[in-house]
Design a protein around this motif. Sequence first.
Motif, short mmCIF file in Angstrom:
data_model
loop_
_atom_site.label_atom_id
_atom_site.label_comp_id
_atom_site.label_asym_id
_atom_site.label_seq_id
_atom_site.Cartn_x
_atom_site.Cartn_y
_atom_site.Cartn_z
N LEU A 159 78.27 52.78 70.03
CA LEU A 159 79.42 52.39 69.33
C LEU A 159 80.39 52.46 70.23
O LEU A 159 81.64 51.60 70.56
N ASP A 160 80.54 53.42 71.47
CA ASP A 160 81.69 53.49 72.19
C ASP A 160 81.52 52.32 73.17
O ASP A 160 82.47 51.54 73.52
N LYS A 161 80.43 51.90 73.74
CA LYS A 161 80.12 50.88 74.75
C LYS A 161 80.55 49.50 74.12
O LYS A 161 81.49 48.81 74.62
N ALA A 162 80.04 49.34 72.81
CA ALA A 162 80.43 47.98 72.23
C ALA A 162 81.70 47.92 71.49
O ALA A 162 82.13 46.64 71.16
N SER A 163 82.45 48.89 71.47
CA SER A 163 83.87 48.99 70.95
C SER A 163 84.94 49.22 72.08
O SER A 163 85.59 48.27 72.54
N VAL A 164 84.94 50.64 72.54
CA VAL A 164 85.83 50.95 73.27
C VAL A 164 85.82 50.08 74.63
O VAL A 164 86.69 49.39 75.13
N ASP A 165 84.58 50.05 75.47
CA ASP A 165 84.47 49.63 76.61
C ASP A 165 84.79 47.85 76.48
O ASP A 165 85.27 47.19 77.31
N TRP A 166 84.27 47.35 75.34
CA TRP A 166 84.26 45.89 75.21
C TRP A 166 85.77 45.54 75.34
O TRP A 166 86.20 44.43 75.73
N VAL A 167 86.71 46.27 74.19
CA VAL A 167 87.88 45.90 74.15
C VAL A 167 88.82 46.12 75.37
O VAL A 167 89.56 45.22 75.68
N LEU A 168 88.68 47.13 75.88
CA LEU A 168 89.42 47.34 77.41
C LEU A 168 88.67 46.71 78.43
O LEU A 168 89.53 46.12 79.36
N GLY A 169 87.58 46.15 78.34
CA GLY A 169 87.02 45.59 79.50
C GLY A 169 87.36 44.07 79.32
O GLY A 169 87.35 43.04 80.38
N THR A 170 87.40 43.44 77.97
CA THR A 170 87.60 42.16 77.89
C THR A 170 88.59 41.49 77.07
O THR A 170 88.94 40.38 76.82
N GLN A 171 89.44 42.41 76.90
CA GLN A 171 90.55 41.98 76.04
C GLN A 171 90.44 41.56 74.53
O GLN A 171 91.08 40.54 74.19
N ALA A 172 89.36 41.87 74.14
CA ALA A 172 88.56 41.15 72.82
C ALA A 172 88.34 39.91 72.87
O ALA A 172 88.70 39.05 72.03
N HIS A 173 87.89 39.40 73.89
CA HIS A 173 87.25 37.91 73.92
C HIS A 173 85.75 37.95 74.04
O HIS A 173 84.99 38.94 74.08
N TYR A 174 85.33 36.65 74.21
CA TYR A 174 84.07 36.36 74.32
C TYR A 174 82.99 36.59 73.23
O TYR A 174 81.78 37.03 73.02
N ALA A 175 83.42 36.04 72.03
CA ALA A 175 82.55 35.76 70.96
C ALA A 175 81.79 34.52 71.21
O ALA A 175 82.27 33.68 72.03
N ASP A 176 80.83 34.70 70.34
CA ASP A 176 79.82 33.30 70.48
C ASP A 176 80.44 32.16 69.83
O ASP A 176 80.45 32.16 68.58
#
Length: 910
Positions: free
Chosen positions: A761-778
């Motif tokens: 949950l941390d990787k796929a939410s916290v790291d994802w939003v900070l790392g990608t600025q909430a981009h890259y959906a299919d």
Amino acid sequence: MTLAFDSTLSAGLALATTKLAWCELLITNLGATRRFIAKTGNWASGTTFRDYDLTGTMSSVGAAVRNFGVASNARVRLAADITAAPGVARISNAGQTRWVQGSYGVPASTDAEGRPLDANGNVLDFTRSTNPTAEDGDAVNIVINPPAFLPSGTGPAAPLWHSQTPKTVVLESWATGSAGAQQTVTFDDRGPDLVMQHPQLAAALGDVAWWRCSQEITHGTHIFGFHLFRAHAGCSRTGDRPLEQIMVFCRPVDSAPGDWSTYPAFGNSSNAQVYDKNNPRHSTYPAPFKLYYRSDTNVEVGRCELHDGKPVNDKSLAQDQYYDPATGAASSGATGPKWGDAGAVIRPHWNCAQPIIWSSDTPADMPANWFWGVQEDALRPMQGKRPVTFNPLDHLLADSGLQFDHLGMIYSMAPWPRAKSTQPRMEPIDPYCANPNGGTKPFQPWGWGYAYEPGSRGGIDIYPAPGGSRSDRAVLPATITMFLSDREGVRLEGQVPWRTLAWEWCKNYANVAGCFVRNPRTGEGLPKNETLARLWAQRTGYYGSGSDSTNLHRRIEYYGASRSSNKNVKDCRDSTGRNPYGYQLPEGEHHGYTHAGIALMAFRSPVHVVLQRHHYDMQWMARLGARSMAADTETYYGNRPFAWRWCTHLWSWFCAADHPLTYTREQVESGMQTEMEKMHTDLWIPTFQNDDPGLYFQGIKRFGAPMTQGSTRAVAVEVGGNKFFYTGLVAMLMKTTGMWDTMKARSIGCERVLGMVIHSLDKASVDWVLGTQAHYADSASFSGHMICTQDYPSGTTVTSAMMPASWYEVPARLGSNGDISFFREDANPQTEWDAPQHNRAQWPSIHKAVFATDYPNPDLDAAINLFKSFYLDRFATSAALYPTDKGMESYWNCGYRIASMGFVNAPPTP
């Protein structure tokens, strides 16, 4: 002086009754070894039916014998069964040279509370001839008379009878269309108290007295059984009398009682019995009736009928969207008047998988021990009121394959269904609710009502989820979350208190609970040993057949047409239109998140404890194919079935009790541990110990989500997408209720799997939003699944070597490749896959609120603040552009965010 009797120990005693009594004996200087022996008849020639070793301090045998004392003394609460014949019980030292002996028997008569009466009607006291600490061999000569009960000591004792306590049930037949014959049964059979194993629930509910009727009622071709649950006055909102709730079970008359092979099918699929209201044998729908609940002075204290005074299953109920109320006939289809045009109100029949519940009062609020509501930004007036589901779920309220269901229904629906054309058009006061007059796809608030009656929809569904629409998949229903966030709050439309809406939701759960009972009088459901072994199945499910057992004794046949392409009137009626519509759909393993136990978060309602047991059975019957719970973990980790399985474990553990109508904590924990040990072997070890290079395992390790190759693109894409984050609230409630730490302590495998869930949950939410600025959906499927690699040429096999090390490296790999932002700025329509994005955004607040100490993460505040900034931007866009199309699309982004998806409040500071 008391000698305890417990009907749960009746197996060893012939002619055992369920009459109970209790007694306490104090014996001194018995030595190191002590025994309790009970016999029928006299001591010299009687038959021994209890022989317990009471050696040791605080030893116990089962749930009925308790030993208190030092090595040589015994203060023992004893348990045995009472028969029509007298008996004798003795507690002694090992050599039988010192003992105290008591006798017991059945009185000639009892008062309303079951206390024994003498010939003059006076209440008898327990009597003894000598002090219970007398010399060797002295008899206590206790006359034991049923039924009194030994309090558990974990909460308030079960209450005494009240002047308004329902004592009898009267079933009045309306099979002919008018009031007919009446049958009466009495609550005269007390079973063991319902005592919760969760200490906070035990303190809140206290000992709940459980009364049954020694007789059942046969109405036409159906058998009815009645159960009365009595809790202390603190469980009643008014607080001036005990809370009393009645639960009614039903099943068809069977030539071989208990023979499940003839249990009725719930619909009209391949092996179903076709319903004929004139010959309803094995039907799920009993003939019309009313119920009256009366006190011991024959005063009516409650009743069961439809809200407009009609009997349950009244034959005049409109049962077709093409229904002519002038003739009472259903037309053949599109050639007849459409639903509502002639003033008809579609109203389901009640079926025998839907236990009827009655409550003497709204239960008192449950203390705020486990969930403290959501933050203000999730309670904005515009949220959760617009989008519709894409999967039609109500066969008779749908038109042209569309669905009336809508998230906003809880904000605007009336108490009871209304006809579309015979009453004024609804113009909701709430400006953010969908237009109720705009055709069939937007929600029609007149189609349903939020209040409870037997068989009603009530804004609840196993598929659409707790709050209404299928997109409302947030573990807690919106009505419950709104109430727990503001316990004195009211809805704008009609100024209806959220407490009222929440309690009506809880009551309506009985209409989707799926309670299959072998014996309505005793409440016996599916055999626990078989359901715990996952041997039962439901035929059909949302995505096809469930675990389709070939054993007719272990299979429930359900209505088969579940997908949108099959949802029409003809699927749930026979060719003559005789098959009545009753709302009951099979649960699917992908749609298993509506649980009765949720009611205990908000209300002190004992009947929902019993309802939760049946949902536990339903979840494991709904497995697709023949897979077992523990054999398919890898496939579903990181996706919604995983969340719903754990949700089932959670609420069943929360509602556990050592009682015939429930499962115990140990039974639930053992089943969950089996699953978690399998996850440890199949997931944790390959991922974190062996560093398996597979996409699936490296996805978990690097990105928190299992990865797979895209179906239409050569990319690595999340398996579960946003739907994995249904797990977030499940994890929070496991932690706050104590289940998380309980399971963590069971084994190293369980501890590691729980840690893996937090990691994911941390990787796929916290790291994802900070790392990608909430981009890259299919963007190809608008599915809400995140991608972590660039597109490779068609036909390329994507491997983990092509994936970056973390979300923080994804932007450098993908650049601005056209994939859209997670919080959409474009005007593309949203799908139900997008709604759970708000659960992903919710997770950092959950971690901070309840997991920060055990699983530190320094990036939580940054992730929370970034998610909040996205919401502020969307709100601003909506306000500036609403009601233009562009504004509406941005508005929908937030419109899908029901309260249950908001940032959670932390527990109050002690």
